[in-house]
Motif scaffolding. Structure first.
Motif, PDB file in Angstrom:
ATOM      1  N   THR A 157      48.978  47.786  40.508  1.00 50.19           N
ATOM      2  CA  THR A 157      47.816  46.928  40.243  1.00 50.19           C
ATOM      3  C   THR A 157      47.894  45.646  41.068  1.00 50.19           C
ATOM      4  N   LEU A 158      49.103  45.254  41.466  1.00 50.39           N
ATOM      5  CA  LEU A 158      49.260  44.082  42.335  1.00 50.39           C
ATOM      6  C   LEU A 158      48.610  44.323  43.689  1.00 50.39           C
ATOM      7  N   LEU A 159      48.717  45.550  44.197  1.00 53.71           N
ATOM      8  CA  LEU A 159      48.083  45.895  45.469  1.00 53.71           C
ATOM      9  C   LEU A 159      46.570  45.785  45.343  1.00 53.71           C
ATOM     10  N   GLU A 160      46.029  46.328  44.285  1.00 56.24           N
ATOM     11  CA  GLU A 160      44.589  46.273  44.052  1.00 56.24           C
ATOM     12  C   GLU A 160      44.115  44.820  43.995  1.00 56.24           C
ATOM     13  N   ALA A 161      44.874  43.995  43.303  1.00 58.15           N
ATOM     14  CA  ALA A 161      44.512  42.582  43.173  1.00 58.15           C
ATOM     15  C   ALA A 161      44.490  41.888  44.531  1.00 58.15           C
ATOM     16  N   ILE A 162      45.482  42.168  45.375  1.00 61.25           N
ATOM     17  CA  ILE A 162      45.546  41.563  46.711  1.00 61.25           C
ATOM     18  C   ILE A 162      44.384  42.036  47.574  1.00 61.25           C
ATOM     19  N   ILE A 163      44.109  43.319  47.535  1.00 60.93           N
ATOM     20  CA  ILE A 163      43.053  43.893  48.375  1.00 60.93           C
ATOM     21  C   ILE A 163      41.688  43.321  48.022  1.00 60.93           C
ATOM     22  N   TYR A 164      41.375  43.261  46.748  1.00 56.71           N
ATOM     23  CA  TYR A 164      40.026  42.887  46.346  1.00 56.71           C
ATOM     24  C   TYR A 164      39.853  41.411  46.028  1.00 56.71           C
ATOM     25  N   LYS A 165      40.950  40.674  45.934  1.00 57.47           N
ATOM     26  CA  LYS A 165      40.858  39.246  45.625  1.00 57.47           C
ATOM     27  C   LYS A 165      40.248  38.461  46.780  1.00 57.47           C
ATOM     28  N   ASP A 166      40.800  38.617  47.945  1.00 56.88           N
ATOM     29  CA  ASP A 166      40.367  37.793  49.078  1.00 56.88           C
ATOM     30  C   ASP A 166      40.280  38.638  50.344  1.00 56.88           C
ATOM     31  N   GLU A 167      39.606  39.762  50.221  1.00 53.83           N
ATOM     32  CA  GLU A 167      39.535  40.733  51.312  1.00 53.83           C
ATOM     33  C   GLU A 167      39.143  40.081  52.646  1.00 53.83           C
ATOM     34  N   SER A 168      38.153  39.205  52.622  1.00 51.84           N
ATOM     35  CA  SER A 168      37.663  38.629  53.868  1.00 51.84           C
ATOM     36  C   SER A 168      38.610  37.576  54.442  1.00 51.84           C
TER      37      SER A 168
END
Length: 164
Positions: free
Chosen positions: A23-34
């Motif tokens: 879930t940490l990966l998901e958080a990193i990917i979608y938190k500040d993608e840009s």
């Protein structure tokens, strides 16, 4: 929208954290993608790039270069980041593949570009009737993949790939 290919450069210690808690990966990917400078978006070019490297689509390819985007090694097989789980390559695998793809030129890719066969095989994103523009699109995104692998190899990083 569509199926967008992504490559994320990470330290090996981060990769290990994602194994423990995906879930940490998901958080990193979608938190500040840009804003994530370690994230490379190759848009919808992922299967076209695989075709140029292997002559096959991802469904049938067993070519080793398919591993640049689809290693078959999953962080969490149960996690769906949009279109399945994230794949990963460890730093030594990144280095090996980086050395291999760094030798591939745009001219090499041009010789392998076969819009008719790509259309027949349904290679995503099925824009091959645009021929020259379609090739230039793939070439530009392949250069981004080469650059991402070179940076990761230089920094001793792992690469996580996913489609969302």
């Amino acid at each position: 929208m569509g199926m967008i290919g992504n490559l994320l450069r990470v330290k090996e210690s981060e990769l290990e954290e994602y194994f423990r808690d995906s879930t940490l990966l998901e958080a990193i990917i979608y938190k500040d993608e840009s804003d994530n400078e370690n994230l490379t978006d190759i848009d919808k070019a992922w299967e076209g790039i695989i075709f140029l490297l292997t002559g096959e689509g991802i469904a049938s390819s067993e070519h080793r270069l398919t591993r640049i985007l689809f290693s078959g090694q999953f962080i969490d097989e149960e996690q769906d980041l949009g279109y399945g789980p994230a794949h990963f390559l460890r730093p030594d695998e990144v280095l090996e593949l980086s050395e291999e793809i760094s030798k591939i030129t745009i001219e090499d890719l041009k010789q392998r570009f076969d819009p008719e066969k790509m259309s027949e095989e349904g290679i995503y994103p099925e824009i091959w009737d645009e021929e020259e523009d379609a090739f230039n699109y793939l070439a530009e995104e392949f250069i981004a993949v080469q650059k991402t692998f070179a940076e990761a190899a230089s920094n001793g990083e792992a690469i996580i790939t996913f489609i969302n």
